[in-house]
Design an enzyme around this catalytic site. Sequence first.
Site, PDB file in Angstrom:
ATOM      1  N   GLY A   1       0.758  -1.330   0.148  1.00 53.31           N
ATOM      2  CA  GLY A   1      -0.402   0.264   0.082  1.00 53.31           C
ATOM      3  C   GLY A   1       0.837   1.357   0.164  1.00 53.31           C
TER       4      GLY A   1
ATOM      5  N   VAL B   1      -3.774  -6.782  -5.095  1.00 54.17           N
ATOM      6  CA  VAL B   1      -3.993  -7.874  -4.696  1.00 54.17           C
ATOM      7  C   VAL B   1      -5.620  -8.087  -4.942  1.00 54.17           C
ATOM      8  CG1 VAL B   1      -3.165  -6.978  -3.116  1.00 54.17           C
ATOM      9  CG2 VAL B   1      -5.238  -6.122  -3.834  1.00 54.17           C
TER      10      VAL B   1
ATOM     11  N   TYR C   1     -18.572   8.216   2.755  1.00 56.14           N
ATOM     12  CA  TYR C   1     -17.746   6.710   2.763  1.00 56.14           C
ATOM     13  C   TYR C   1     -18.570   5.765   2.215  1.00 56.14           C
ATOM     14  CZ  TYR C   1     -13.231   4.497   4.912  1.00 56.14           C
ATOM     15  OH  TYR C   1     -12.797   4.327   5.121  1.00 56.14           O
TER      16      TYR C   1
ATOM     17  N   LYS D   1     -15.413  -2.074   4.870  1.00 58.74           N
ATOM     18  CA  LYS D   1     -13.792  -1.970   6.449  1.00 58.74           C
ATOM     19  C   LYS D   1     -14.774  -2.419   7.584  1.00 58.74           C
ATOM     20  CE  LYS D   1     -10.563   0.952   4.842  1.00 58.74           C
ATOM     21  NZ  LYS D   1      -9.359   0.426   4.760  1.00 58.74           N
TER      22      LYS D   1
HETATM   23  P1  NAD Z   1      -2.947   5.840  -0.474  1.00 58.02           P
HETATM   24  O1  NAD Z   1      -3.829   5.648  -1.512  1.00 58.02           O
HETATM   25  O2  NAD Z   1      -1.605   6.454  -0.069  1.00 58.02           O
HETATM   26  O3  NAD Z   1      -2.876   4.309  -0.239  1.00 58.02           O
HETATM   27  C1  NAD Z   1      -3.817   2.969  -0.390  1.00 58.02           C
HETATM   28  C2  NAD Z   1      -3.033   2.204  -1.633  1.00 58.02           C
HETATM   29  O4  NAD Z   1      -3.900   1.363  -1.622  1.00 58.02           O
HETATM   30  C3  NAD Z   1      -2.042   2.789  -2.595  1.00 58.02           C
HETATM   31  O5  NAD Z   1      -0.856   2.734  -2.306  1.00 58.02           O
HETATM   32  C4  NAD Z   1      -2.851   2.031  -4.123  1.00 58.02           C
HETATM   33  O6  NAD Z   1      -2.157   1.633  -5.146  1.00 58.02           O
HETATM   34  C5  NAD Z   1      -3.696   0.498  -3.011  1.00 58.02           C
HETATM   35  N1  NAD Z   1      -4.371  -0.105  -3.957  1.00 58.02           N
HETATM   36  C6  NAD Z   1      -5.743   0.114  -4.356  1.00 58.02           C
HETATM   37  N2  NAD Z   1      -6.299  -1.010  -5.421  1.00 58.02           N
HETATM   38  C7  NAD Z   1      -5.261  -1.525  -5.789  1.00 58.02           C
HETATM   39  C8  NAD Z   1      -5.270  -2.971  -6.025  1.00 58.02           C
HETATM   40  N3  NAD Z   1      -5.911  -3.648  -6.837  1.00 58.02           N
HETATM   41  N4  NAD Z   1      -3.776  -3.814  -5.949  1.00 58.02           N
HETATM   42  C9  NAD Z   1      -2.959  -3.126  -5.307  1.00 58.02           C
HETATM   43  N5  NAD Z   1      -2.430  -1.950  -3.974  1.00 58.02           N
HETATM   44  C10 NAD Z   1      -3.911  -1.828  -4.711  1.00 58.02           C
HETATM   45  O7  NAD Z   1      -4.189   6.505   0.764  1.00 58.02           O
HETATM   46  P2  NAD Z   1      -3.693   4.855   2.779  1.00 58.02           P
HETATM   47  O8  NAD Z   1      -4.745   6.116   3.004  1.00 58.02           O
HETATM   48  O9  NAD Z   1      -2.944   5.825   2.980  1.00 58.02           O
HETATM   49  O10 NAD Z   1      -4.727   3.932   2.473  1.00 58.02           O
HETATM   50  C11 NAD Z   1      -4.093   2.885   3.306  1.00 58.02           C
HETATM   51  C12 NAD Z   1      -5.278   2.173   4.028  1.00 58.02           C
HETATM   52  O11 NAD Z   1      -5.600   3.024   5.057  1.00 58.02           O
HETATM   53  C13 NAD Z   1      -6.873   2.107   3.162  1.00 58.02           C
HETATM   54  O12 NAD Z   1      -7.162   1.205   3.458  1.00 58.02           O
HETATM   55  C14 NAD Z   1      -7.655   3.139   3.523  1.00 58.02           C
HETATM   56  O13 NAD Z   1      -8.584   2.972   3.845  1.00 58.02           O
HETATM   57  C15 NAD Z   1      -7.052   3.179   4.924  1.00 58.02           C
HETATM   58  N6  NAD Z   1      -7.545   3.709   5.979  1.00 58.02           N
HETATM   59  C16 NAD Z   1      -7.751   5.489   5.511  1.00 58.02           C
HETATM   60  C17 NAD Z   1      -7.497   6.644   6.400  1.00 58.02           C
HETATM   61  C18 NAD Z   1      -7.208   8.324   5.413  1.00 58.02           C
HETATM   62  O14 NAD Z   1      -8.149   9.267   5.887  1.00 58.02           O
HETATM   63  N7  NAD Z   1      -6.540   8.714   4.921  1.00 58.02           N
HETATM   64  C19 NAD Z   1      -7.966   6.420   7.784  1.00 58.02           C
HETATM   65  C20 NAD Z   1      -8.074   5.004   8.124  1.00 58.02           C
HETATM   66  C21 NAD Z   1      -7.666   3.569   7.509  1.00 58.02           C
END
Ligand code: NAD
Length: 259
Positions: free
Chosen positions: A13, A68, A159, A166
């Site tokens: 990620g 993935v 959301y 989630k």
């Molecule tokens: P981000 O965009 O930096 O990371 C999301 C990642 O998912 C990216 O690297 C993207 O390339 C990858 N991804 C998406 N589809 C994919 C696939 N098919 N195969 C491989 N990789 C794939 O954003 P983030 O905010 O760092 O998100 C990371 C996690 O944290 C996610 O699960 C997100 O829901 C969760 N999250 C984010 C927040 C927020 O406010 N940013 C809050 C709570 C949870």
Amino acid sequence: MGLLEGKTGLIFGVANERSIAWHIAKNTAEHGAICAFSYLPGEKMEGRVRRALKAGALDGAWLHPCDVASDADLDALFAKLKKDVGAIDFVVHSVAYADREYLKAGVFADTPRDVFAQALDISAYTLIAIARRARDLMPEGGSILALSYYGAEKATPGYNVMGVAKSALESTARYLAAELGDFGIRVNCLSAGPCRTLSAMAVGGIDVMLDRVEGTAPLRRNIETDEVGKAAVYLLSDLASAVTGETHHVDAGYHSVAA
Ligand code: NAD
């Protein structure tokens, strides 16, 4: 001595230096972990990920593309990891996706079947697909961590289908924890407060979420993404050796009060 000295982990990620996965990687490496990385295939993405790893003093790390959503990609990734790296101690699942057209207030009831299926597949099912393959590389046990959000627990404007995904992710982590405990593998979720990342920008209403947290969370502020990285070190380390099936909030306490 670092809390993760002698441990090796696979992190999904990282897209750039704002990614939660990047902050987790940086903190785990600072605690002595050796990190391997997987990223969404694509030339542009590879360049971005390499730049981000360099900026985090993580260049030279093992790196392999993997969509993935593809079982073939996952099989190839884990086969190569087994050959090049061998056993691992932790996995970070920091991946989610949903069609942004349906991440706006007022459109949840319009979510089409294929948009729902894709969001649940990439954002929740993949935890099972990854955990199953990781189990075989964790002969000494290990720790698996997935990233969640409060929208799993309460309907959060904009959301939408990601909130449903989630909820499924958190439940999936509990079922995996129940089963993989036999292998000494812990499975937890870390529910982070809103952070300005690439994915967060796709969710309509992120500014409203940030304002709401600042106004009502017990700590009266938003979180720093680095604070998610620090909490991840704890959950991935032996300090959390009796913690599994848990959803741990890193949200300035927002989940604990009525807005
Ligand atoms: P981000 O965009 O930096 O990371 C999301 C990642 O998912 C990216 O690297 C993207 O390339 C990858 N991804 C998406 N589809 C994919 C696939 N098919 N195969 C491989 N990789 C794939 O954003 P983030 O905010 O760092 O998100 C990371 C996690 O944290 C996610 O699960 C997100 O829901 C969760 N999250 C984010 C927040 C927020 O406010 N940013 C809050 C709570 C949870």
